[in-house]
Scaffold this motif. Structure first.
Motif, PDB file in Angstrom:
ATOM      1  N   GLN A  85      -6.421  13.707  -2.120  1.00 23.17           N
ATOM      2  CA  GLN A  85      -6.152  13.081  -3.412  1.00 23.17           C
ATOM      3  C   GLN A  85      -5.614  14.147  -4.363  1.00 23.17           C
ATOM      4  O   GLN A  85      -6.262  15.153  -4.600  1.00 23.17           O
ATOM      5  CB  GLN A  85      -7.405  12.429  -3.987  1.00 23.17           C
ATOM      6  N   PHE A  86      -4.427  13.907  -4.889  1.00 21.25           N
ATOM      7  CA  PHE A  86      -3.810  14.882  -5.777  1.00 21.25           C
ATOM      8  C   PHE A  86      -4.256  14.654  -7.216  1.00 21.25           C
ATOM      9  O   PHE A  86      -4.421  13.521  -7.663  1.00 21.25           O
ATOM     10  CB  PHE A  86      -2.286  14.783  -5.681  1.00 21.25           C
ATOM     11  N   MET A  87      -4.416  15.738  -7.935  1.00 19.66           N
ATOM     12  CA  MET A  87      -4.864  15.637  -9.323  1.00 19.66           C
ATOM     13  C   MET A  87      -3.809  14.947 -10.191  1.00 19.66           C
ATOM     14  O   MET A  87      -4.112  14.183 -11.078  1.00 19.66           O
ATOM     15  CB  MET A  87      -5.166  17.029  -9.873  1.00 19.66           C
ATOM     16  N   HIS A  88      -2.527  15.223  -9.906  1.00 21.23           N
ATOM     17  CA  HIS A  88      -1.447  14.647 -10.717  1.00 21.23           C
ATOM     18  C   HIS A  88      -0.514  13.845  -9.805  1.00 21.23           C
ATOM     19  O   HIS A  88       0.577  14.298  -9.456  1.00 21.23           O
ATOM     20  CB  HIS A  88      -0.685  15.750 -11.446  1.00 21.23           C
ATOM     21  N   GLU A  89      -0.951  12.677  -9.405  1.00 21.39           N
ATOM     22  CA  GLU A  89      -0.214  11.860  -8.440  1.00 21.39           C
ATOM     23  C   GLU A  89       0.741  10.922  -9.180  1.00 21.39           C
ATOM     24  O   GLU A  89       0.712   9.707  -9.026  1.00 21.39           O
ATOM     25  CB  GLU A  89      -1.205  11.062  -7.595  1.00 21.39           C
ATOM     26  N   THR A  90       1.604  11.512 -10.001  1.00 25.49           N
ATOM     27  CA  THR A  90       2.416  10.693 -10.896  1.00 25.49           C
ATOM     28  C   THR A  90       3.449   9.856 -10.162  1.00 25.49           C
ATOM     29  O   THR A  90       3.768   8.758 -10.588  1.00 25.49           O
ATOM     30  CB  THR A  90       3.126  11.584 -11.925  1.00 25.49           C
ATOM     31  N   ARG A  91       4.006  10.375  -9.060  1.00 26.29           N
ATOM     32  CA  ARG A  91       5.054   9.625  -8.366  1.00 26.29           C
ATOM     33  C   ARG A  91       4.527   8.284  -7.847  1.00 26.29           C
ATOM     34  O   ARG A  91       5.149   7.239  -8.049  1.00 26.29           O
ATOM     35  CB  ARG A  91       5.627  10.456  -7.216  1.00 26.29           C
ATOM     36  N   LEU A  92       3.365   8.288  -7.192  1.00 27.38           N
ATOM     37  CA  LEU A  92       2.809   7.018  -6.693  1.00 27.38           C
ATOM     38  C   LEU A  92       2.409   6.104  -7.838  1.00 27.38           C
ATOM     39  O   LEU A  92       2.578   4.888  -7.754  1.00 27.38           O
ATOM     40  CB  LEU A  92       1.606   7.279  -5.785  1.00 27.38           C
ATOM     41  N   HIS A  93       1.868   6.669  -8.926  1.00 27.33           N
ATOM     42  CA  HIS A  93       1.530   5.847 -10.089  1.00 27.33           C
ATOM     43  C   HIS A  93       2.783   5.160 -10.636  1.00 27.33           C
ATOM     44  O   HIS A  93       2.758   3.977 -10.985  1.00 27.33           O
ATOM     45  CB  HIS A  93       0.894   6.697 -11.191  1.00 27.33           C
ATOM     46  N   ASP A  94       3.865   5.914 -10.739  1.00 27.50           N
ATOM     47  CA  ASP A  94       5.113   5.356 -11.265  1.00 27.50           C
ATOM     48  C   ASP A  94       5.624   4.220 -10.385  1.00 27.50           C
ATOM     49  O   ASP A  94       5.996   3.149 -10.881  1.00 27.50           O
ATOM     50  CB  ASP A  94       6.185   6.445 -11.344  1.00 27.50           C
ATOM     51  N   ILE A 146       0.864  -1.184   0.000  1.00 28.24           N
ATOM     52  CA  ILE A 146       0.000   0.000   0.000  1.00 28.24           C
ATOM     53  C   ILE A 146       0.902   1.237   0.000  1.00 28.24           C
ATOM     54  O   ILE A 146       1.762   1.388   0.869  1.00 28.24           O
ATOM     55  CB  ILE A 146      -0.943   0.016   1.214  1.00 28.24           C
ATOM     56  N   LEU A 147       0.691   2.101  -0.977  1.00 33.97           N
ATOM     57  CA  LEU A 147       1.474   3.321  -1.132  1.00 33.97           C
ATOM     58  C   LEU A 147       0.637   4.532  -0.769  1.00 33.97           C
ATOM     59  O   LEU A 147      -0.559   4.569  -1.050  1.00 33.97           O
ATOM     60  CB  LEU A 147       1.947   3.480  -2.577  1.00 33.97           C
ATOM     61  N   SER A 148       1.264   5.521  -0.176  1.00 40.11           N
ATOM     62  CA  SER A 148       0.550   6.767   0.099  1.00 40.11           C
ATOM     63  C   SER A 148       1.535   7.906   0.232  1.00 40.11           C
ATOM     64  O   SER A 148       2.748   7.703   0.336  1.00 40.11           O
ATOM     65  CB  SER A 148      -0.288   6.653   1.374  1.00 40.11           C
ATOM     66  N   HIS A 149       0.983   9.128   0.244  1.00 46.17           N
ATOM     67  CA  HIS A 149       1.765  10.317   0.556  1.00 46.17           C
ATOM     68  C   HIS A 149       1.525  10.744   2.006  1.00 46.17           C
ATOM     69  O   HIS A 149       1.884  11.862   2.395  1.00 46.17           O
ATOM     70  CB  HIS A 149       1.398  11.464  -0.374  1.00 46.17           C
ATOM     71  N   ILE A 171      11.493   2.634  -6.582  1.00 48.59           N
ATOM     72  CA  ILE A 171      11.275   3.820  -5.768  1.00 48.59           C
ATOM     73  C   ILE A 171      12.286   4.901  -6.108  1.00 48.59           C
ATOM     74  O   ILE A 171      11.944   6.079  -6.253  1.00 48.59           O
ATOM     75  CB  ILE A 171      11.341   3.455  -4.270  1.00 48.59           C
ATOM     76  N   LEU A 172      13.540   4.498  -6.306  1.00 49.21           N
ATOM     77  CA  LEU A 172      14.578   5.461  -6.658  1.00 49.21           C
ATOM     78  C   LEU A 172      14.264   6.143  -7.991  1.00 49.21           C
ATOM     79  O   LEU A 172      14.442   7.336  -8.149  1.00 49.21           O
ATOM     80  CB  LEU A 172      15.940   4.774  -6.731  1.00 49.21           C
ATOM     81  N   GLY A 173      13.802   5.351  -8.953  1.00 49.78           N
ATOM     82  CA  GLY A 173      13.503   5.915 -10.267  1.00 49.78           C
ATOM     83  C   GLY A 173      12.452   6.998 -10.196  1.00 49.78           C
ATOM     84  O   GLY A 173      12.565   8.043 -10.842  1.00 49.78           O
ATOM     85  N   ALA A 174      11.431   6.776  -9.378  1.00 58.39           N
ATOM     86  CA  ALA A 174      10.368   7.787  -9.222  1.00 58.39           C
ATOM     87  C   ALA A 174      10.877   8.982  -8.442  1.00 58.39           C
ATOM     88  O   ALA A 174      10.536  10.121  -8.733  1.00 58.39           O
ATOM     89  CB  ALA A 174       9.167   7.171  -8.529  1.00 58.39           C
ATOM     90  N   ALA A 175      11.753   8.713  -7.465  1.00 55.52           N
ATOM     91  CA  ALA A 175      12.270   9.811  -6.644  1.00 55.52           C
ATOM     92  C   ALA A 175      13.150  10.738  -7.444  1.00 55.52           C
ATOM     93  O   ALA A 175      13.224  11.940  -7.162  1.00 55.52           O
ATOM     94  CB  ALA A 175      13.041   9.243  -5.460  1.00 55.52           C
ATOM     95  N   SER A 176      13.832  10.205  -8.465  1.00 58.71           N
ATOM     96  CA  SER A 176      14.778  11.024  -9.219  1.00 58.71           C
ATOM     97  C   SER A 176      14.128  11.760 -10.369  1.00 58.71           C
ATOM     98  O   SER A 176      14.768  12.555 -11.046  1.00 58.71           O
ATOM     99  CB  SER A 176      15.900  10.135  -9.765  1.00 58.71           C
ATOM    100  N   GLU A 177      12.831  11.529 -10.614  1.00 54.21           N
ATOM    101  CA  GLU A 177      12.145  12.204 -11.719  1.00 54.21           C
ATOM    102  C   GLU A 177      11.798  13.640 -11.357  1.00 54.21           C
ATOM    103  O   GLU A 177      11.432  13.910 -10.225  1.00 54.21           O
ATOM    104  CB  GLU A 177      10.872  11.430 -12.078  1.00 54.21           C
ATOM    105  N   VAL A 201      -0.423  -3.889  -5.850  1.00 53.14           N
ATOM    106  CA  VAL A 201       0.005  -2.632  -5.228  1.00 53.14           C
ATOM    107  C   VAL A 201      -1.145  -1.638  -5.343  1.00 53.14           C
ATOM    108  O   VAL A 201      -1.616  -1.354  -6.441  1.00 53.14           O
ATOM    109  CB  VAL A 201       1.267  -2.063  -5.910  1.00 53.14           C
ATOM    110  N   LEU A 202      -1.600  -1.109  -4.210  1.00 55.92           N
ATOM    111  CA  LEU A 202      -2.724  -0.168  -4.196  1.00 55.92           C
ATOM    112  C   LEU A 202      -2.284   1.171  -3.615  1.00 55.92           C
ATOM    113  O   LEU A 202      -1.369   1.243  -2.811  1.00 55.92           O
ATOM    114  CB  LEU A 202      -3.884  -0.727  -3.370  1.00 55.92           C
TER     115      LEU A 202
END
Length: 294
Positions: A209-218, A201-204, A288-294, A231-232
């Motif tokens: 709810q963010f309109m552009h939640e790209t990091r969690l989607h990635d 389970i992923l969250s911020h 996780i690293l890949g999303a963090a570095s975007e 993964v939810l």
């Protein structure tokens, strides 16, 4: 276009780890010194901790932290690693910091004695050069309840804590960085069907709810593909284990930086699978690293 860039980067990361991580692991403690007492963090302590961590992250000065931690400098390749363990009378955790690291990721495991294997998973990532900072607790999250007077020894939940101080100082110096916390849960204790069916389970750390939640989607897409698990995302797809009481999450929310905090809850089955397979652990952490570095 973002997804193409993300998976292109992840593909390269997953094909080969950095050469240095294959030849010499980043130093870490053989055993984090465990405390049996937790000293409640006072307001002056909190201010001193944050100022000292800021000095460390900004100027690599450690003098302020020596009041609370035993620090040592280790060589890694031609670079330097700073390792610190809390004085046992305090119970304020342990951390590692590599000033030269280009990975703007702060990895945290606040419940190493309760969320089984989370520390081992994180330490594998740290030792393979996937995070600039790693911090873990050095006392059980509930140990303070046995003290007189009772105190909150959960460093990710207490109103004041060394984890919170380090996180706020690091974000002040790394405004584009990402803080990732690893946690664990039991499916049998979940109160929703979605929670019982989820593997991760992923969250911020917020119910917003963010309109552009790209990091969690990635991260979600990459982890699902690499680990073949469900993964939810909270709160959109599951209504529990969102980390909304987390002190670091709340601090970043006040700064308007919730999307720079990633709360990762893993089932026991996932943790067992990762801790028994280092390559799988590294693939998961690369997601996780890949999303963090975007």
């Amino acid at each position: 276009m973002r997804y193409f860039k993300f998976y292109g980067a992840i593909g390269l990361l997953l094909q080969a780890l950095p050469v240095q991580s294959q030849t010499l692991e980043v130093p870490w403690f053989d055993n984090v010194p465990r405390s049996d007492y937790y000293q409640r963090v006072s307001s002056p302590n909190q201010a001193a901790l944050e100022a000292s961590f800021l000095s460390l992250f900004r100027d690599q000065r450690e003098d302020g932290l020596t009041e609370f931690y035993q620090l040592q400098r280790e060589q890694w390749q031609s670079l330097e690693v700073i390792l610190a363990s809390s004085k046992t009378k305090l119970g304020w955790g342990a951390f590692g910091y590599r000033p030269s690291s280009e990975n703007a990721l702060f990895l945290q495991t606040p419940h190493r004695y309760f969320d089984l294997h989370t520390a081992a998973i994180a330490e594998t990532a740290w030792q393979h050069d996937l995070a600039q900072v790693y911090m873990s607790n050095s006392i059980h999250r509930y140990a303070g309840q046995e003290q007189k007077p009772k105190t909150n020894s959960d460093i990710s939940n207490a109103r004041r804590s060394p984890l919170l101080a380090a996180s706020e100082a690091w974000m002040a110096e790394q405004p584009d960085g990402v803080i990732v916390q690893l946690h664990g849960y039991a499916k049998s204790k979940r109160v929703t069907e979605a929670g019982r069916n989820a593997d991760i389970i992923l969250s911020h750390g917020t119910s917003e709810q963010f309109m552009h939640e790209t990091r969690l989607h990635d991260i979600q897409s990459c982890l699902a593909a690499q680990l073949n698990v469900t993964v939810l995302r909270y709160p959109e797809e599951v209504g529990e284990l969102g980390g909304t009481q987390n002190n670091v999450a709340q601090a970043l929310a006040r700064w308007g930086k919730s999307e720079h905090f990633v709360h990762v809850e893993m089932s026991r089955e996932v943790r067992d699978s990762l801790v028994s397979d280092k390559d799988k652990t590294l693939r998961a952490m690369q997601c996780i690293l890949g999303a963090a570095s975007e």
